[in-house]
Enzyme design. Structure first.
Site, PDB file in Angstrom:
ATOM      1  N   GLY A  32     -72.359   0.912 -54.740  1.00  0.00           N
ATOM      2  CA  GLY A  32     -72.517   1.286 -53.357  1.00  0.00           C
ATOM      3  C   GLY A  32     -71.051   1.608 -52.761  1.00  0.00           C
ATOM      4  N   GLU A  63     -67.242  -4.541 -49.965  1.00  0.00           N
ATOM      5  CA  GLU A  63     -68.641  -4.062 -50.140  1.00  0.00           C
ATOM      6  C   GLU A  63     -68.825  -2.889 -49.234  1.00  0.00           C
ATOM      7  OE1 GLU A  63     -70.895  -4.464 -51.624  1.00  0.00           O
ATOM      8  OE2 GLU A  63     -71.334  -6.519 -52.569  1.00  0.00           O
ATOM      9  N   ASP A  64     -70.166  -2.361 -49.556  1.00  0.00           N
ATOM     10  CA  ASP A  64     -70.695  -1.351 -48.701  1.00  0.00           C
ATOM     11  C   ASP A  64     -71.610  -2.004 -47.621  1.00  0.00           C
ATOM     12  OD1 ASP A  64     -72.277  -2.310 -50.492  1.00  0.00           O
ATOM     13  OD2 ASP A  64     -73.327  -0.308 -51.055  1.00  0.00           O
ATOM     14  N   ASP A 114     -76.443  -7.798 -46.662  1.00  0.00           N
ATOM     15  CA  ASP A 114     -77.798  -8.031 -46.145  1.00  0.00           C
ATOM     16  C   ASP A 114     -78.123  -9.405 -46.147  1.00  0.00           C
ATOM     17  OD1 ASP A 114     -80.303  -6.096 -45.661  1.00  0.00           O
ATOM     18  OD2 ASP A 114     -80.873  -7.753 -47.209  1.00  0.00           O
ATOM     19  N   SER A 115     -78.754 -10.045 -47.005  1.00  0.00           N
ATOM     20  CA  SER A 115     -79.041 -11.338 -47.237  1.00  0.00           C
ATOM     21  C   SER A 115     -77.815 -12.186 -47.529  1.00  0.00           C
ATOM     22  CB  SER A 115     -80.240 -11.738 -48.064  1.00  0.00           C
ATOM     23  OG  SER A 115     -79.708 -11.514 -49.599  1.00  0.00           O
ATOM     24  N   GLY A 116     -77.021 -11.616 -48.065  1.00  0.00           N
ATOM     25  CA  GLY A 116     -75.603 -12.566 -48.441  1.00  0.00           C
ATOM     26  C   GLY A 116     -75.886 -13.075 -50.041  1.00  0.00           C
ATOM     27  N   THR A 125     -75.785 -11.451 -52.840  1.00  0.00           N
ATOM     28  CA  THR A 125     -75.044 -10.744 -53.685  1.00  0.00           C
ATOM     29  C   THR A 125     -73.662 -11.275 -53.721  1.00  0.00           C
ATOM     30  OG1 THR A 125     -76.435  -8.748 -53.782  1.00  0.00           O
ATOM     31  CG2 THR A 125     -74.423  -8.250 -54.740  1.00  0.00           C
ATOM     32  N   LYS A 163     -75.634  -6.952 -41.730  1.00  0.00           N
ATOM     33  CA  LYS A 163     -77.023  -7.216 -40.943  1.00  0.00           C
ATOM     34  C   LYS A 163     -76.933  -8.589 -40.592  1.00  0.00           C
ATOM     35  CE  LYS A 163     -79.770  -3.479 -43.721  1.00  0.00           C
ATOM     36  NZ  LYS A 163     -80.552  -3.568 -44.805  1.00  0.00           N
ATOM     37  N   ARG A 202     -76.179   8.604 -51.793  1.00  0.00           N
ATOM     38  CA  ARG A 202     -74.988   8.036 -51.793  1.00  0.00           C
ATOM     39  C   ARG A 202     -73.954   9.165 -51.367  1.00  0.00           C
ATOM     40  NH1 ARG A 202     -75.446   3.222 -54.574  1.00  0.00           N
ATOM     41  NH2 ARG A 202     -76.663   3.070 -56.346  1.00  0.00           N
TER      42      ARG A 202
HETATM   43  P1  IMP Z   1     -77.824  -8.891 -50.165  1.00  0.00           P
HETATM   44  O1  IMP Z   1     -77.586  -9.566 -51.631  1.00  0.00           O
HETATM   45  O2  IMP Z   1     -79.198  -9.333 -49.607  1.00  0.00           O
HETATM   46  O3  IMP Z   1     -76.871  -9.054 -49.397  1.00  0.00           O
HETATM   47  O4  IMP Z   1     -78.105  -7.171 -50.425  1.00  0.00           O
HETATM   48  C1  IMP Z   1     -76.779  -6.564 -50.873  1.00  0.00           C
HETATM   49  C2  IMP Z   1     -77.268  -5.228 -51.807  1.00  0.00           C
HETATM   50  O5  IMP Z   1     -78.659  -4.713 -51.500  1.00  0.00           O
HETATM   51  C3  IMP Z   1     -76.162  -4.213 -51.555  1.00  0.00           C
HETATM   52  O6  IMP Z   1     -75.118  -4.420 -52.197  1.00  0.00           O
HETATM   53  C4  IMP Z   1     -77.053  -2.878 -51.544  1.00  0.00           C
HETATM   54  O7  IMP Z   1     -77.015  -2.700 -52.837  1.00  0.00           O
HETATM   55  C5  IMP Z   1     -78.459  -3.482 -51.227  1.00  0.00           C
HETATM   56  N1  IMP Z   1     -78.942  -3.157 -49.840  1.00  0.00           N
HETATM   57  C6  IMP Z   1     -79.156  -4.082 -48.997  1.00  0.00           C
HETATM   58  N2  IMP Z   1     -79.259  -3.534 -47.533  1.00  0.00           N
HETATM   59  C7  IMP Z   1     -79.365  -2.112 -47.809  1.00  0.00           C
HETATM   60  C8  IMP Z   1     -79.807  -0.920 -47.125  1.00  0.00           C
HETATM   61  O8  IMP Z   1     -80.067  -1.072 -46.130  1.00  0.00           O
HETATM   62  N3  IMP Z   1     -79.875   0.238 -47.922  1.00  0.00           N
HETATM   63  C9  IMP Z   1     -79.474   0.357 -49.190  1.00  0.00           C
HETATM   64  N4  IMP Z   1     -79.206  -0.624 -49.978  1.00  0.00           N
HETATM   65  C10 IMP Z   1     -79.038  -2.047 -49.229  1.00  0.00           C
HETATM   66 MG    MG Z   2     -73.658  -3.173 -52.786  1.00  0.00          MG
END
Ligand code: IMP
Ligand code: MG
Length: 178
Positions: free
Chosen positions: A48, A102-103, A106-108, A110, A134, A168
């Site tokens: 991403g 990072e791109d 979201d939840s954190g 990753t 977010k 992308r």
């Molecule tokens: P997290 O682990 O919930 O913070 O999510 C992180 C990963 O989920 C990002 O690196 C993205 O690959 C994917 N992701 C989270 N939100 C989106 C979105 O709105 N669109 C596309 N990919 C997302």
């Molecule tokens: Mg990513």
């Protein structure tokens, strides 16, 4: 209103290419000001963040390194189930200031996992830079050091972010139409 259709879903432009570039100007400037006299390795998390990394790095004015990793998750034989690892980390980050690019956060989940895995290699410190964040979805405690833009808790594509592999290439951010 600009729209794109990917697979079965329609997305509407929500952040223009110009707004993204302006956010990267601010991010780059902050990083340039903060990272004086540090040995910095930027670490871009693929897939991403390839666009963010390319555009952000053009704004960095101090000597630094960049390396690219992927986060792979697979179901191993362990009873803990999902095992995650960083693929492609060939750089020696011991004693380095590591700036994760990072791109989106979201939840954190990753980013927390990446930080845990990186800490084993004893960097001097870990700094997080993300284009999109977010706040309503974030459930972790790790502070996010550099944020380009805060966005609502909606699914977005473009500028590196995908919906099932597509989107992308878009130079703007598009939000899923409800
Ligand atoms: P997290 O682990 O919930 O913070 O999510 C992180 C990963 O989920 C990002 O690196 C993205 O690959 C994917 N992701 C989270 N939100 C989106 C979105 O709105 N669109 C596309 N990919 C997302
Ligand atoms: Mg990513």
């Amino acid at each position: 209103m600009k729209q794109v259709k990917l697979h079965d879903k329609v997305f509407e432009e929500s952040i223009s290419a110009e707004q993204i570039q302006a956010a990267l100007d601010r991010l780059g400037e902050q990083i340039n000001q903060d990272m004086v006299d540090e040995n910095v390795t930027f670490l871009a998390v693929l897939n991403g963040s390839f666009m963010v990394a390319a555009d952000l790095m053009k704004r960095i004015r101090f000597n630094s390194l960049i390396t690219f990793v992927k986060v792979a998750s697979y179901s191993g034989l362990s009873s803990t189930g999902r095992i995650q690892q960083l693929i492609g980390l060939d750089a020696n980050i011991s004693g380095q200031t590591v700036v994760i690019i990072e791109d989106i956060i979201d939840s954190g989940q990753t980013i927390e996992k990446i930080c845990d895995l990186l800490k084993k290699q004893q960097p001097k410190r870990i700094v997080i830079a993300t284009l999109l964040y977010k706040p309503q979805a974030y459930v972790k405690d790790i502070p996010i050091d550099y944020i380009g833009l805060e966005i609502p808790n909606d699914f977005v594509v473009g500028y590196g972010l995908d919906y099932d592999g597509y989107g992308r290439n878009l130079d703007a951010i598009y939000t899923l139409k409800s």
